[in-house]
Design an enzyme around this catalytic site. Structure first.
Site, short mmCIF file in Angstrom:
data_model
loop_
_atom_site.label_atom_id
_atom_site.label_comp_id
_atom_site.label_asym_id
_atom_site.label_seq_id
_atom_site.Cartn_x
_atom_site.Cartn_y
_atom_site.Cartn_z
N GLY A 127 8.66 60.72 77.94
CA GLY A 127 8.83 61.53 79.14
C GLY A 127 10.04 62.41 78.99
CD GLN A 139 15.77 63.71 79.73
OE1 GLN A 139 14.60 63.63 80.06
NE2 GLN A 139 16.31 62.88 78.85
CB CYS A 192 17.48 57.87 78.56
SG CYS A 192 17.54 59.52 79.25
CG LEU A 193 14.41 61.50 74.43
CD1 LEU A 193 13.46 62.67 74.63
CD2 LEU A 193 14.39 61.02 72.98
CG HIS A 220 13.52 57.07 82.83
ND1 HIS A 220 14.28 56.14 82.15
CD2 HIS A 220 13.90 58.28 82.36
CE1 HIS A 220 15.10 56.79 81.32
NE2 HIS A 220 14.89 58.08 81.42
CD GLU A 221 11.35 61.17 82.05
OE1 GLU A 221 12.30 61.97 82.16
OE2 GLU A 221 11.28 60.37 81.10
CG HIS A 259 16.36 62.26 83.93
ND1 HIS A 259 17.64 62.07 83.47
CD2 HIS A 259 15.56 61.59 83.07
CE1 HIS A 259 17.62 61.32 82.37
NE2 HIS A 259 16.36 61.01 82.12
#
Ligand code: NI
Length: 175
Positions: free
Chosen positions: A50, A55, A103-104, A145-146, A149
């Site tokens: 995702g 990000q 997470c990236l 999660h997304e 953000h």
């Protein structure tokens, strides 16, 4: 890697990850369509499941949920990568479950995060159509999660106990 197709992923500490993202008034706007393409490219170049627009440095309400088995998430279920614009959700059951997230934007770390198991997601799709989609389990987890953000939150904010945070190398020994 072709530099014209590489995107720097904002890393924890970058202010853009702590801002409230702005909603998208017009999905068909050329800048928005380009942003979506950039997000898709950035996500395909990663092992992520995702991605949220902040990000890649753009504080706009767009996420991609793309659960698939990858090196980072070997047990993830397969779903078609779905672009969700101005997402929101309802909680369908008070039940939460803890599972591992990464997470990236926070490389090298994994943590157990409680998330709602059953939600109803609402969003506008890439064509501008309003969609309502029930989600459960891992896919509902990725969505939440997304979504976080877009509110300037990261998954570490939702961890209940510091002992639930481990290094990725230890995580891969367990999984
Ligand atoms: Ni993330």
């Amino acid at each position: 890697m072709n530099t014209s197709n590489s995107y720097e992923i904002a890393q924890l500490g970058a202010q853009v990850l702590r801002q409230m993202a702005i909603s998208v008034p017009d999905v068909h706007d050329a800048d928005i369509q380009q942003l979506i393409k950039d997000m898709q490219t950035a996500l395909s170049a990663s092992e992520g499941v995702g991605l949220a627009a902040p990000q890649i440095g753009v504080s706009k309400c767009i996420i991609i949920v793309a659960s698939k088995p990858t090196r980072r998430y070997p047990c993830a279920p397969l779903m078609e990568a779905t672009v969700m614009i101005n997402p929101s959700f309802e909680i369908l059951s008070a039940t939460t479950e803890k599972d591992w997230e990464g997470c990236l934007s926070i490389p090298g770390i994994r943590a157990l995060v409680p998330r709602y198991t059953h939600i109803m997601a609402h969003y506008t799709d890439i064509q501008g159509i309003g969609v309502t989609l029930p989600m459960e389990g891992f896919v509902a987890r990725v969505f939440q999660h997304e979504f976080d953000h877009l509110e300037g939150k990261v998954y570490l904010d939702k961890v209940e106990n510091n002992t639930d945070i481990i290094s990725e190398s230890e995580y891969f020994k367990l999984h």
